[in-house]
Design a protein around this motif. Sequence first.
Motif, PDB file in Angstrom:
ATOM      1  N   ILE A  37       0.836  -1.206   0.000  1.00 52.08           N
ATOM      2  CA  ILE A  37       0.000   0.000   0.000  1.00 52.08           C
ATOM      3  C   ILE A  37       0.874   1.261   0.000  1.00 52.08           C
ATOM      4  CG2 ILE A  37      -2.125  -1.026   0.870  1.00 52.08           C
ATOM      5  CD1 ILE A  37      -1.491   0.147   3.647  1.00 52.08           C
ATOM      6  N   LYS A  51      -4.879  15.053   4.162  1.00 52.15           N
ATOM      7  CA  LYS A  51      -6.214  14.657   3.689  1.00 52.15           C
ATOM      8  C   LYS A  51      -6.861  13.642   4.615  1.00 52.15           C
ATOM      9  CE  LYS A  51      -5.344  15.412  -1.201  1.00 52.15           C
ATOM     10  NZ  LYS A  51      -4.929  14.666  -2.408  1.00 52.15           N
ATOM     11  N   LEU A  52      -6.074  12.662   5.064  1.00 51.91           N
ATOM     12  CA  LEU A  52      -6.672  11.654   5.951  1.00 51.91           C
ATOM     13  C   LEU A  52      -7.044  12.297   7.291  1.00 51.91           C
ATOM     14  CD1 LEU A  52      -7.549   8.707   6.225  1.00 51.91           C
ATOM     15  CD2 LEU A  52      -5.266   8.154   7.087  1.00 51.91           C
ATOM     16  N   TYR A  66     -12.548  18.209   5.792  1.00 50.81           N
ATOM     17  CA  TYR A  66     -12.345  17.681   4.436  1.00 50.81           C
ATOM     18  C   TYR A  66     -13.407  18.253   3.479  1.00 50.81           C
ATOM     19  CZ  TYR A  66     -11.497  14.517   0.568  1.00 50.81           C
ATOM     20  OH  TYR A  66     -11.216  14.016  -0.676  1.00 50.81           O
ATOM     21  N   LEU A  75     -15.424   8.898  -1.577  1.00 53.66           N
ATOM     22  CA  LEU A  75     -14.229   8.146  -1.197  1.00 53.66           C
ATOM     23  C   LEU A  75     -13.958   6.962  -2.124  1.00 53.66           C
ATOM     24  CD1 LEU A  75     -12.351   8.923   1.017  1.00 53.66           C
ATOM     25  CD2 LEU A  75     -13.415   7.238   2.508  1.00 53.66           C
ATOM     26  N   PHE A  82      -6.516   3.382  -7.820  1.00 51.45           N
ATOM     27  CA  PHE A  82      -5.595   2.456  -7.158  1.00 51.45           C
ATOM     28  C   PHE A  82      -6.227   1.077  -7.115  1.00 51.45           C
ATOM     29  CE2 PHE A  82      -5.604   6.671  -5.090  1.00 51.45           C
ATOM     30  CZ  PHE A  82      -4.421   7.149  -5.646  1.00 51.45           C
ATOM     31  N   ILE A  84      -7.236  -1.980  -5.462  1.00 54.86           N
ATOM     32  CA  ILE A  84      -7.422  -2.366  -4.050  1.00 54.86           C
ATOM     33  C   ILE A  84      -8.194  -3.675  -3.980  1.00 54.86           C
ATOM     34  CG2 ILE A  84      -8.382  -1.694  -1.807  1.00 54.86           C
ATOM     35  CD1 ILE A  84      -8.015   1.233  -2.588  1.00 54.86           C
ATOM     36  N   GLU A  88      -4.626  -5.404  -0.060  1.00 57.77           N
ATOM     37  CA  GLU A  88      -4.460  -3.972   0.227  1.00 57.77           C
ATOM     38  C   GLU A  88      -5.377  -3.550   1.373  1.00 57.77           C
ATOM     39  OE1 GLU A  88      -4.838  -5.277  -2.765  1.00 57.77           O
ATOM     40  OE2 GLU A  88      -2.832  -4.895  -3.592  1.00 57.77           O
ATOM     41  N   ARG A  89      -6.628  -4.048   1.351  1.00 57.09           N
ATOM     42  CA  ARG A  89      -7.553  -3.750   2.458  1.00 57.09           C
ATOM     43  C   ARG A  89      -6.947  -4.191   3.791  1.00 57.09           C
ATOM     44  NH1 ARG A  89     -12.387  -7.819   3.126  1.00 57.09           N
ATOM     45  NH2 ARG A  89     -10.610  -8.994   3.939  1.00 57.09           N
ATOM     46  N   PHE A 117     -13.720   1.066  10.518  1.00 55.62           N
ATOM     47  CA  PHE A 117     -12.647   1.085   9.513  1.00 55.62           C
ATOM     48  C   PHE A 117     -12.799  -0.117   8.579  1.00 55.62           C
ATOM     49  CE2 PHE A 117      -9.810   3.745  12.431  1.00 55.62           C
ATOM     50  CZ  PHE A 117      -9.835   4.853  11.593  1.00 55.62           C
TER      51      PHE A 117
HETATM   52  C1  HEM Z   1      -8.629  -0.247   1.645  1.00 60.44           C
HETATM   53  C2  HEM Z   1      -7.364   0.108   1.559  1.00 60.44           C
HETATM   54  C3  HEM Z   1      -6.944   1.513   1.174  1.00 60.44           C
HETATM   55  C4  HEM Z   1      -5.929   1.830   0.327  1.00 60.44           C
HETATM   56  C5  HEM Z   1      -4.995   0.859  -0.368  1.00 60.44           C
HETATM   57  C6  HEM Z   1      -5.901   3.283   0.227  1.00 60.44           C
HETATM   58  C7  HEM Z   1      -5.014   4.001  -0.553  1.00 60.44           C
HETATM   59  C8  HEM Z   1      -5.088   5.356  -0.803  1.00 60.44           C
HETATM   60  C9  HEM Z   1      -4.242   6.085  -1.708  1.00 60.44           C
HETATM   61  C10 HEM Z   1      -3.119   5.477  -2.527  1.00 60.44           C
HETATM   62  C11 HEM Z   1      -4.618   7.384  -1.665  1.00 60.44           C
HETATM   63  C12 HEM Z   1      -4.020   8.572  -2.440  1.00 60.44           C
HETATM   64  C13 HEM Z   1      -3.090   9.341  -1.531  1.00 60.44           C
HETATM   65  C14 HEM Z   1      -2.791  10.734  -1.996  1.00 60.44           C
HETATM   66  O1  HEM Z   1      -3.384  11.215  -2.987  1.00 60.44           O
HETATM   67  O2  HEM Z   1      -1.954  11.393  -1.347  1.00 60.44           O
HETATM   68  C15 HEM Z   1      -5.720   7.475  -0.730  1.00 60.44           C
HETATM   69  C16 HEM Z   1      -6.381   8.637  -0.434  1.00 60.44           C
HETATM   70  C17 HEM Z   1      -7.301   8.740   0.574  1.00 60.44           C
HETATM   71  N1  HEM Z   1      -7.756   7.741   1.393  1.00 60.44           N
HETATM   72 FE1  HEM Z   1      -7.350   5.794   1.196  1.00 60.44          FE
HETATM   73  N2  HEM Z   1      -6.886   3.805   1.031  1.00 60.44           N
HETATM   74  C18 HEM Z   1      -7.546   2.764   1.635  1.00 60.44           C
HETATM   75  C19 HEM Z   1      -8.556   2.878   2.557  1.00 60.44           C
HETATM   76  C20 HEM Z   1      -9.013   4.061   3.087  1.00 60.44           C
HETATM   77  C21 HEM Z   1      -9.938   4.173   4.192  1.00 60.44           C
HETATM   78  C22 HEM Z   1     -10.536   2.972   4.942  1.00 60.44           C
HETATM   79  C23 HEM Z   1     -10.145   5.500   4.399  1.00 60.44           C
HETATM   80  C24 HEM Z   1     -10.999   6.188   5.413  1.00 60.44           C
HETATM   81  C25 HEM Z   1     -11.441   5.637   6.542  1.00 60.44           C
HETATM   82  C26 HEM Z   1      -9.350   6.218   3.427  1.00 60.44           C
HETATM   83  C27 HEM Z   1      -9.296   7.598   3.285  1.00 60.44           C
HETATM   84  C28 HEM Z   1      -8.631   8.273   2.298  1.00 60.44           C
HETATM   85  C29 HEM Z   1      -8.755   9.700   2.041  1.00 60.44           C
HETATM   86  C30 HEM Z   1      -9.637  10.692   2.796  1.00 60.44           C
HETATM   87  C31 HEM Z   1      -7.927  10.002   0.953  1.00 60.44           C
HETATM   88  C32 HEM Z   1      -7.734  11.357   0.258  1.00 60.44           C
HETATM   89  C33 HEM Z   1      -8.683  11.412  -0.936  1.00 60.44           C
HETATM   90  C34 HEM Z   1      -8.437  12.632  -1.804  1.00 60.44           C
HETATM   91  O3  HEM Z   1      -8.876  13.729  -1.438  1.00 60.44           O
HETATM   92  O4  HEM Z   1      -7.809  12.510  -2.850  1.00 60.44           O
HETATM   93  N3  HEM Z   1      -8.669   5.313   2.662  1.00 60.44           N
HETATM   94  N4  HEM Z   1      -5.974   6.227  -0.212  1.00 60.44           N
END
Ligand code: HEM
Length: 129
Positions: A37, A51-52, A66, A75, A82, A84, A88-89, A117
């Motif tokens: 991941i 962002k997170l 946000y 979301l 990506f 997933i 990855e989860r 989560f």
């Molecule tokens: C299931 C596995 C997950 C993977 C592999 C994953 C991976 C990613 C990746 C690669 C990004 C882009 C990062 C960036 O642009 O800097 C991202 C963005 C984000 N992820 Fe995840 N994520 C996962 C689950 C989650 C979960 C469970 C949450 C929330 C509880 C979450 C919340 C977010 C948020 C808020 C963003 C920013 C979105 C944006 O504005 O572009 N993610 N994630």
Amino acid sequence: MSEAPSAFELMGGEPAVRELVDRFYDLMDLEQDFASIRALHPPDLEGSRDKLFWFLCGWLGGPSHYIARFGHPRLRARHLPFSIGINERDQWLACMSQAMDELGVEQALRERLTEAFYGTADWMRNRPG
Ligand code: HEM
């Protein structure tokens, strides 16, 4: 206050959520177990951290930072670029679980968050297997 406290309040507000997010991404950077991941994320994690953090504040029942910046989170759509699957989860969840452990999140809250989560991470899957 008559309403039950939100998960955001129980966590300890913004400083605690920021600490959780920072530990989550530090671990993703450090631990080989989370390499798949980590590879999906940009080389510099600063934007991902912000962002997170903004997202989780609202998701936990705190301020909607946000949405104020980006509108509706969409979301699942935002994760479509990506690949997933189950691996990855599970890496994402294990990384978050380790971060919660290390920060000593209280047990009942930890269980509540783990379940929430899981639901969100599972919903993000966009690849069979
Ligand atoms: C299931 C596995 C997950 C993977 C592999 C994953 C991976 C990613 C990746 C690669 C990004 C882009 C990062 C960036 O642009 O800097 C991202 C963005 C984000 N992820 Fe995840 N994520 C996962 C689950 C989650 C979960 C469970 C949450 C929330 C509880 C979450 C919340 C977010 C948020 C808020 C963003 C920013 C979105 C944006 O504005 O572009 N993610 N994630």
